[in-house]
Motif scaffolding. Sequence first.
Motif, mmCIF file in Angstrom:
data_model
loop_
_atom_site.group_PDB
_atom_site.id
_atom_site.type_symbol
_atom_site.label_atom_id
_atom_site.label_comp_id
_atom_site.label_asym_id
_atom_site.label_seq_id
_atom_site.Cartn_x
_atom_site.Cartn_y
_atom_site.Cartn_z
ATOM 1 N N ASP A 1 0.805 -1.168 -0.062
ATOM 2 C CA ASP A 1 0.069 0.128 -0.026
ATOM 3 C C ASP A 1 0.747 1.303 -0.021
ATOM 4 O O ASP A 1 2.111 1.084 0.017
ATOM 5 N N PHE A 2 0.319 2.285 -0.002
ATOM 6 C CA PHE A 2 0.988 3.819 0.085
ATOM 7 C C PHE A 2 0.630 4.587 1.254
ATOM 8 O O PHE A 2 -0.617 4.973 1.352
ATOM 9 N N ARG A 3 1.538 4.593 2.237
ATOM 10 C CA ARG A 3 1.181 5.591 3.234
ATOM 11 C C ARG A 3 2.349 6.288 3.708
ATOM 12 O O ARG A 3 3.649 6.179 3.352
ATOM 13 N N TYR A 4 2.125 7.584 4.229
ATOM 14 C CA TYR A 4 2.977 8.353 4.845
ATOM 15 C C TYR A 4 3.999 8.842 3.732
ATOM 16 O O TYR A 4 5.175 9.052 3.978
ATOM 17 N N GLY A 5 3.683 8.709 2.329
ATOM 18 C CA GLY A 5 4.419 9.323 1.499
ATOM 19 C C GLY A 5 5.499 8.454 0.920
ATOM 20 O O GLY A 5 6.277 8.451 0.099
ATOM 21 N N HIS A 6 5.199 6.907 1.267
ATOM 22 C CA HIS A 6 6.017 5.862 0.815
ATOM 23 C C HIS A 6 5.098 4.446 0.448
ATOM 24 O O HIS A 6 4.138 4.244 0.930
ATOM 25 N N ILE A 7 5.963 3.822 -0.349
ATOM 26 C CA ILE A 7 5.395 2.214 -0.651
ATOM 27 C C ILE A 7 5.643 1.653 0.352
ATOM 28 O O ILE A 7 6.869 1.405 0.598
ATOM 29 N N PHE A 8 4.831 0.703 1.082
ATOM 30 C CA PHE A 8 5.154 -0.375 2.002
ATOM 31 C C PHE A 8 4.782 -1.504 1.288
ATOM 32 O O PHE A 8 3.704 -1.748 0.894
ATOM 33 N N ILE A 9 5.562 -2.372 1.734
ATOM 34 C CA ILE A 9 5.583 -3.943 1.314
ATOM 35 C C ILE A 9 5.515 -4.599 2.729
ATOM 36 O O ILE A 9 6.382 -4.597 3.610
ATOM 37 N N TYR A 10 4.312 -5.386 3.092
ATOM 38 C CA TYR A 10 4.161 -6.008 4.192
ATOM 39 C C TYR A 10 3.982 -7.458 4.145
ATOM 40 O O TYR A 10 3.805 -7.902 2.897
ATOM 41 N N HIS A 11 3.828 -8.201 5.073
ATOM 42 C CA HIS A 11 3.556 -9.735 5.177
ATOM 43 C C HIS A 11 2.322 -9.920 6.199
ATOM 44 O O HIS A 11 2.007 -8.934 6.933
ATOM 45 N N ASN A 12 2.006 -10.723 5.987
ATOM 46 C CA ASN A 12 0.653 -11.397 6.635
ATOM 47 C C ASN A 12 0.494 -12.700 6.300
ATOM 48 O O ASN A 12 0.953 -13.437 5.552
ATOM 49 N N GLY A 13 -0.517 -13.473 7.448
ATOM 50 C CA GLY A 13 -0.829 -15.025 7.103
ATOM 51 C C GLY A 13 -1.479 -14.949 6.082
ATOM 52 O O GLY A 13 -2.300 -14.036 5.542
ATOM 53 N N ALA A 14 -1.288 -15.950 4.923
ATOM 54 C CA ALA A 14 -2.035 -15.960 3.576
ATOM 55 C C ALA A 14 -3.444 -16.143 3.821
ATOM 56 O O ALA A 14 -4.135 -15.794 2.919
ATOM 57 N N SER A 15 -4.087 -16.468 4.852
ATOM 58 C CA SER A 15 -5.175 -16.912 5.279
ATOM 59 C C SER A 15 -5.926 -15.761 5.559
ATOM 60 O O SER A 15 -7.274 -15.777 5.981
ATOM 61 N N SER A 16 -5.289 -14.612 5.907
ATOM 62 C CA SER A 16 -5.937 -13.513 6.218
ATOM 63 C C SER A 16 -6.821 -12.707 5.230
ATOM 64 O O SER A 16 -6.441 -12.969 4.070
ATOM 65 N N TYR A 17 -7.712 -11.846 5.520
ATOM 66 C CA TYR A 17 -8.598 -11.172 4.630
ATOM 67 C C TYR A 17 -9.257 -10.126 5.319
ATOM 68 O O TYR A 17 -9.361 -10.147 6.494
ATOM 69 N N TYR A 18 -9.113 -9.011 4.510
ATOM 70 C CA TYR A 18 -9.814 -7.702 5.274
ATOM 71 C C TYR A 18 -10.671 -7.041 4.085
ATOM 72 O O TYR A 18 -10.245 -7.271 2.783
ATOM 73 N N ALA A 19 -11.604 -6.086 4.600
ATOM 74 C CA ALA A 19 -12.502 -5.620 3.629
ATOM 75 C C ALA A 19 -11.734 -4.775 2.860
ATOM 76 O O ALA A 19 -12.433 -4.020 1.771
ATOM 77 N N VAL A 20 -10.822 -4.028 3.065
ATOM 78 C CA VAL A 20 -9.809 -3.045 2.180
ATOM 79 C C VAL A 20 -8.684 -3.670 1.536
ATOM 80 O O VAL A 20 -8.012 -2.784 1.034
ATOM 81 N N ARG A 21 -8.391 -4.945 1.464
ATOM 82 C CA ARG A 21 -7.734 -5.677 0.903
ATOM 83 C C ARG A 21 -7.983 -6.582 -0.300
ATOM 84 O O ARG A 21 -8.752 -7.197 -0.106
ATOM 85 N N GLY A 22 -7.494 -6.153 -1.695
ATOM 86 C CA GLY A 22 -7.869 -6.978 -2.724
ATOM 87 C C GLY A 22 -6.683 -7.472 -3.174
ATOM 88 O O GLY A 22 -5.763 -7.720 -2.836
ATOM 89 N N PHE A 23 -6.791 -7.148 -4.664
ATOM 90 C CA PHE A 23 -5.469 -7.306 -5.462
ATOM 91 C C PHE A 23 -5.514 -6.651 -6.756
ATOM 92 O O PHE A 23 -6.751 -6.382 -7.215
ATOM 93 N N ARG A 24 -4.420 -6.296 -7.371
ATOM 94 C CA ARG A 24 -4.176 -5.789 -8.739
ATOM 95 C C ARG A 24 -3.732 -6.594 -9.527
ATOM 96 O O ARG A 24 -3.024 -7.525 -9.172
ATOM 97 N N GLY A 25 -4.137 -6.715 -10.689
ATOM 98 C CA GLY A 25 -3.594 -7.593 -11.769
ATOM 99 C C GLY A 25 -2.868 -6.695 -13.139
ATOM 100 O O GLY A 25 -2.994 -5.594 -13.194
ATOM 101 N N ALA A 26 -2.227 -7.748 -13.859
ATOM 102 C CA ALA A 26 -1.442 -7.414 -15.003
ATOM 103 C C ALA A 26 -1.929 -8.465 -16.070
ATOM 104 O O ALA A 26 -2.294 -9.470 -15.801
ATOM 105 N N LEU A 27 -1.917 -7.754 -17.414
ATOM 106 C CA LEU A 27 -2.340 -8.594 -18.423
ATOM 107 C C LEU A 27 -1.584 -8.140 -19.338
ATOM 108 O O LEU A 27 -1.338 -7.078 -19.959
ATOM 109 N N LYS A 28 -0.951 -9.294 -20.165
ATOM 110 C CA LYS A 28 -0.328 -8.875 -21.428
ATOM 111 C C LYS A 28 -1.109 -9.079 -22.695
ATOM 112 O O LYS A 28 -1.643 -10.384 -22.779
ATOM 113 N N VAL A 29 -0.855 -8.381 -23.811
ATOM 114 C CA VAL A 29 -1.827 -8.546 -24.790
ATOM 115 C C VAL A 29 -0.736 -8.675 -26.187
ATOM 116 O O VAL A 29 -0.056 -7.477 -26.213
#
Length: 183
Positions: A155-183
Amino acid sequence: MPKKLKANERDELLGALRGRFDNNMHRHQGLKWDAVQAKLVAHPDKLWSLYEMERTGGEPDVLAHDNGEYVFFDCSAESPKGRRSVCYDRAALESRKEHLPENTAIDMAAEMGIELLSEAQYRELQKFGIVDAKTSSWIKTPADIRKLGGAIFADFRYGHIFIYHNGASSYYAVRGFRGALKV
């Protein structure tokens, strides 16, 4: 059987993509819409994937041109609304004993024909405008982290990109995912 759009869905999608392309030239300097559209029309399965990206709130746009392929990223300001409240992958979902989410980021991406952004792609996306100032997005997790039960998100907070860790089984209403597609 490949997934295809109806003519009106295709035309509506191409119109939305063209509008976003024209309004965000800083994301793809030097590229011409006509060339992008010709490539899209030649690959109806990729158009279907872009339709799914759009339908779920991703606002896809071209961010790269790599080895003759155009690369679309989800460019929505926040993690796509139609892809939130998901844990990382099927193994994480199956490890939960209660309060199961409806789906996983990896499964949804596969169903859509896209891939989760890598950390490098996520950082590249942030160069074109701040995303995930209020939400967060699962990103591709290295196998050694996943093997230990974790997954990473950004995510982006305090003017910086943060990369975090969590248990893979966790889920939150504000966490989704972004994708990429090559055409």
